[in-house]
Design a protein around this motif. Structure first.
Motif, PDB file in Angstrom:
ATOM      1  N   ILE A 230      31.793  48.528  47.379  1.00  0.00           N
ATOM      2  CA  ILE A 230      33.029  47.764  47.199  1.00  0.00           C
ATOM      3  C   ILE A 230      34.154  48.365  48.047  1.00  0.00           C
ATOM      4  N   LEU A 231      34.219  49.706  48.085  1.00  0.00           N
ATOM      5  CA  LEU A 231      35.249  50.372  48.890  1.00  0.00           C
ATOM      6  C   LEU A 231      35.101  50.019  50.367  1.00  0.00           C
ATOM      7  N   ARG A 232      33.868  49.929  50.836  1.00  0.00           N
ATOM      8  CA  ARG A 232      33.642  49.557  52.236  1.00  0.00           C
ATOM      9  C   ARG A 232      34.193  48.159  52.525  1.00  0.00           C
ATOM     10  N   LYS A 233      33.999  47.248  51.576  1.00  0.00           N
ATOM     11  CA  LYS A 233      34.516  45.892  51.764  1.00  0.00           C
ATOM     12  C   LYS A 233      36.043  45.892  51.725  1.00  0.00           C
ATOM     13  N   LEU A 234      36.615  46.655  50.806  1.00  0.00           N
ATOM     14  CA  LEU A 234      38.071  46.732  50.723  1.00  0.00           C
ATOM     15  C   LEU A 234      38.671  47.362  51.977  1.00  0.00           C
ATOM     16  N   SER A 235      37.921  48.260  52.614  1.00  0.00           N
ATOM     17  CA  SER A 235      38.431  48.953  53.801  1.00  0.00           C
ATOM     18  C   SER A 235      38.626  48.010  54.986  1.00  0.00           C
ATOM     19  N   LEU A 236      38.091  46.794  54.893  1.00  0.00           N
ATOM     20  CA  LEU A 236      38.270  45.799  55.958  1.00  0.00           C
ATOM     21  C   LEU A 236      39.622  45.103  55.860  1.00  0.00           C
ATOM     22  N   ASP A 237      40.262  45.228  54.719  1.00  0.00           N
ATOM     23  CA  ASP A 237      41.571  44.624  54.503  1.00  0.00           C
ATOM     24  C   ASP A 237      42.598  45.366  55.368  1.00  0.00           C
ATOM     25  N   PRO A 238      43.304  44.676  56.257  1.00  0.00           N
ATOM     26  CA  PRO A 238      44.264  45.359  57.145  1.00  0.00           C
ATOM     27  C   PRO A 238      45.460  45.972  56.426  1.00  0.00           C
ATOM     28  N   SER A 239      45.654  45.600  55.145  1.00  0.00           N
ATOM     29  CA  SER A 239      46.781  46.165  54.384  1.00  0.00           C
ATOM     30  C   SER A 239      46.386  47.394  53.581  1.00  0.00           C
ATOM     31  N   ILE A 240      45.119  47.836  53.705  1.00  0.00           N
ATOM     32  CA  ILE A 240      44.608  48.953  52.900  1.00  0.00           C
ATOM     33  C   ILE A 240      44.116  50.083  53.789  1.00  0.00           C
ATOM     34  N   VAL A 241      44.500  51.306  53.442  1.00  0.00           N
ATOM     35  CA  VAL A 241      43.872  52.492  54.036  1.00  0.00           C
ATOM     36  C   VAL A 241      43.213  53.269  52.901  1.00  0.00           C
ATOM     37  N   ILE A 242      42.034  53.789  53.160  1.00  0.00           N
ATOM     38  CA  ILE A 242      41.301  54.547  52.145  1.00  0.00           C
ATOM     39  C   ILE A 242      41.157  55.984  52.624  1.00  0.00           C
ATOM     40  N   PHE A 243      41.810  56.908  51.915  1.00  0.00           N
ATOM     41  CA  PHE A 243      41.726  58.336  52.212  1.00  0.00           C
ATOM     42  C   PHE A 243      40.665  58.960  51.305  1.00  0.00           C
ATOM     43  N   THR A 244      39.741  59.679  51.889  1.00  0.00           N
ATOM     44  CA  THR A 244      38.721  60.364  51.097  1.00  0.00           C
ATOM     45  C   THR A 244      38.745  61.849  51.406  1.00  0.00           C
ATOM     46  N   GLU A 245      38.270  62.627  50.452  1.00  0.00           N
ATOM     47  CA  GLU A 245      38.127  64.066  50.661  1.00  0.00           C
ATOM     48  C   GLU A 245      36.647  64.438  50.615  1.00  0.00           C
ATOM     49  N   THR A 246      36.363  65.647  51.001  1.00  0.00           N
ATOM     50  CA  THR A 246      34.988  66.135  50.988  1.00  0.00           C
ATOM     51  C   THR A 246      34.347  65.953  49.621  1.00  0.00           C
ATOM     52  N   THR A 247      35.121  66.160  48.568  1.00  0.00           N
ATOM     53  CA  THR A 247      34.605  66.095  47.201  1.00  0.00           C
ATOM     54  C   THR A 247      34.499  64.661  46.670  1.00  0.00           C
ATOM     55  N   SER A 248      34.881  63.664  47.501  1.00  0.00           N
ATOM     56  CA  SER A 248      34.797  62.271  47.069  1.00  0.00           C
ATOM     57  C   SER A 248      33.408  61.685  47.279  1.00  0.00           C
ATOM     58  N   HIS A 249      32.623  62.318  48.158  1.00  0.00           N
ATOM     59  CA  HIS A 249      31.263  61.862  48.446  1.00  0.00           C
ATOM     60  C   HIS A 249      31.220  60.441  49.004  1.00  0.00           C
ATOM     61  N   VAL A 250      32.227  60.078  49.779  1.00  0.00           N
ATOM     62  CA  VAL A 250      32.276  58.762  50.402  1.00  0.00           C
ATOM     63  C   VAL A 250      32.697  58.929  51.857  1.00  0.00           C
ATOM     64  N   TYR A 251      31.916  58.347  52.754  1.00  0.00           N
ATOM     65  CA  TYR A 251      32.261  58.376  54.171  1.00  0.00           C
ATOM     66  C   TYR A 251      31.975  57.015  54.774  1.00  0.00           C
ATOM     67  N   GLY A 252      32.779  56.629  55.749  1.00  0.00           N
ATOM     68  CA  GLY A 252      32.566  55.360  56.413  1.00  0.00           C
ATOM     69  C   GLY A 252      33.469  55.239  57.623  1.00  0.00           C
ATOM     70  N   GLN A 253      33.131  54.340  58.496  1.00  0.00           N
ATOM     71  CA  GLN A 253      33.858  54.169  59.747  1.00  0.00           C
ATOM     72  C   GLN A 253      35.324  53.823  59.509  1.00  0.00           C
ATOM     73  N   ASN A 254      35.598  53.062  58.446  1.00  0.00           N
ATOM     74  CA  ASN A 254      36.975  52.633  58.184  1.00  0.00           C
ATOM     75  C   ASN A 254      37.706  53.523  57.182  1.00  0.00           C
TER      76      ASN A 254
END
Length: 562
Positions: A230-254
């Motif tokens: 779901i986060l990957r899909k939300l990351s396509l929204d131009p009004s959203i930025v998703i900041f993750t940390e090492t401990t979040s266990h989430v990585y992606g191009q956006n």
């Protein structure tokens, strides 16, 4: 053969019924009934760890990987208190542990009997529940104990928190029987999913649609595949930025996973251009001090936090406007279903993407010029060399912060760090615990003080041959020189730091580990090229960076990015 203590027999049957099979035992006498019963029981996997502090973190490492409760058990007295560091980490990381502590009978506490302290409720503020069982083996006594054990273990499972079961044992302690004498009832709980009525969040739905600068900030959180999707899909929204940390266990191009690389030297005027209108946070304990400073000093209009099981409002940035006590997956599904929430006119994500490209360009140029054998350069080489699809355990203090600066290979490596309380005291033990339960190679990258502080972790017979430690030995740690904004007298830093001349070589000899050392670039390169090949023993690579001015080189790097 079983212990003759009916309370222990009941515990074994209840644990088995709830599919809890890993038990870490520290040697002692008062816990003899537990030792006798579980080590002879074929259904349980038992480990003997002498040092209770190490045992607690060892169990934490196993539970971290299997996401199921692990039992730790010890004798009475000060042994119990040695569990406390691991319990606090378990509590704040939401990793389920079951403490089963043996105790002296209540009537002999405070009459100068050895190994007797006030154990009842000793972990009260850092466990989900604490129960005191009884030695009464009458029908009502057995019923009472069974009820308490069912209730507490069910809470451990449902809340993913540590619990404490304190059991008094009178002598004789070593009596056995060939037959189980109890049939405890098994009480199960049915998990229920969170649900939010549509009318309850109409205002939030309006706000979410209205504003064109939204930041999702993920801290320490064990993100599931559905949430990540779901986060990957939300990351396509131009009004959203998703900041993750090492401990979040989430990585992606956006996603933006190197927060400090982006904002470490960002001044307030620049931040006002990037500051979100809505901050949506998931998880706990953000590592980046800079993002916390900026969000507190110059807060968003709205801060929403999503997460279950928080008794107190998680108002990290002093601007909390809405708290959603709900599983993040369900929350994200709600907001993802607003297919018309995308705001095509927003350029918020593009602003961050442009900044990210600029920082990456400067990052690469810096490393072309910087050739010192420093912590920064060494760790950059190490992070690139870690084999894909392996597990990485990171030490606290500077190691985790360095890892936050790099994106190399993070997408293919599962990484963990004890950021619940952020202490250094159990990094090695946790890593070894996780290695014993996983078939994949586990690598621990750790600083010298963390390693030597927890070196008792190597004192066990369960360390797999493919376990690896990379020890960064800079002679005492530089984190306080880096994070301090004051020019303090040198004498004061001797009390912040722990200067030493130790090496891990003798420790490795004592525990029969393979030992390698690197003090220059060529040696390091050669060592890393074969470090993860199969060996007949676990291996430690000690990298000596004592000659480098590590804190200044890191500051130089971060300044160069601005």
């Amino acid at each position: 053969m079983y212990s003759s203590k009916k309370i222990v027999q009941s515990l074994g049957i209840i644990l088995k019924a709830k599919s809890i099979f890993n038990i870490i035992i520290s040697p002692g006498s008062r816990n003899a009934p537990i030792i006798i019963h579980f080590t002879q029981h074929k259904d349980f996997k038992t480990y003997s760890i002498v040092d209770e502090r190490c045992a607690g973190f060892f169990a934490l490492g196993i539970a971290q990987q299997i996401r199921k409760p692990v039992v730790i058990s010890c004798t009475s007295g000060s042994a119990v208190v040695n569990y406390y560091p691991a319990i606090t980490e378990s509590f704040y990381q939401s990793i389920p542990l079951i403490l089963v502590t043996a105790d002296r009978p209540k009537e002999i506490i405070d009459i100068f009997e050895g190994q007797s302290i006030h154990q009842e409720n000793i972990f009260q503020e850092h466990v989900e529940t604490s129960v005191q069982l009884t030695e009464d083996e009458s029908e009502s006594g057995i019923w009472y104990n069974d009820l308490l054990m069912n209730e507490s273990i069910n809470k451990c499972i449902s809340k993913s928190k540590p619990i404490h079961i304190n059991i008094p044992f009178s002598e004789p302690l070593y009596d056995t029987t060939n037959h189980l004498q109890v049939k405890p009832k098994i009480i199960k709980t049915i998990p229920v999913k969170n649900y939010v009525e549509t009318y309850d969040y109409k205002k939030e739905q309006y706000i979410w649609k209205k504003y064109e600068k939204k930041m999702i900030l993920l801290g320490l959180y064990y993100t599931g595949k559905n949430t990540e999707k779901i986060l990957r899909k939300l990351s396509l929204d131009p009004s959203i930025v998703i900041f993750t940390e090492t401990t979040s266990h989430v990585y992606g191009q956006n996603f933006f996973s190197s927060i400090d690389q982006l904002i470490f030297n960002m001044n307030p005027r620049e931040w006002m251009n990037f500051k979100p209108h809505i901050l949506l946070t998931i998880g706990i304990n953000i590592i980046s001090k800079r993002i916390k400073f900026l969000l507190r000093k110059y807060p968003p209009i709205y801060h929403w936090h999503i997460g279950e099981h928080y008794e107190n409002y998680p108002d990290t940035y002093y601007k909390l406007t809405t708290y959603w006590p709900i599983n993040p997956e369900f929350f994200l599904k709600i907001f993802h279903n607003f297919n018309n929430i995308f705001i095509p006119s927003s350029n918020y994500r593009k602003k961050w993407e442009k900044l990210k490209k600029e920082k990456i360009k400067k990052h690469k140029f810096f490393f072309k010029k910087e050739k010192s054998f420093s912590d920064l350069n060494v760790l950059f080489s190490v992070f690139k060399a870690i084999p894909n699809h392996t597990i990485l355990q990171l030490g606290n203090s500077m190691i985790i912060r360095y890892y936050q600066l790099f994106d190399e290979k993070k997408y293919s490596i599962k990484s963990y760090c004890n950021r619940g309380t952020s202490g250094i005291d159990g990094c090695v033990s946790t890593a070894i615990g996780s290695a014993t339960i996983r078939k994949k190679t586990v690598t621990l990258i750790v600083g010298d003080i963390s390693f030597f502080y927890d070196s008792n972790a190597l004192w066990n017979n369960y360390i797999p041959k493919n376990f690896r430690i990379i020890l960064i030995n800079n002679g005492g740690g530089n984190i306080f020189r880096f994070i301090s904004e004051k020019n303090l007298p040198e004498r004061i830093f001797h009390f912040f730091e722990t200067k030493h001349i130790f090496s891990a070589k003798k420790i490795c000899e004592m525990y029969h580990w393979k030992y390698e050392e690197a003090s220059d670039t060529d040696t390091l390169k050669n060592s890393l090229s074969c470090f993860w090949k199969k060996t007949n023993q676990p291996c430690l690579l000690e990298i000596n960076t004592k000659k480098s001015n590590n804190d200044q080189i890191l500051k130089k790097y971060l300044s160069y990015l601005s």
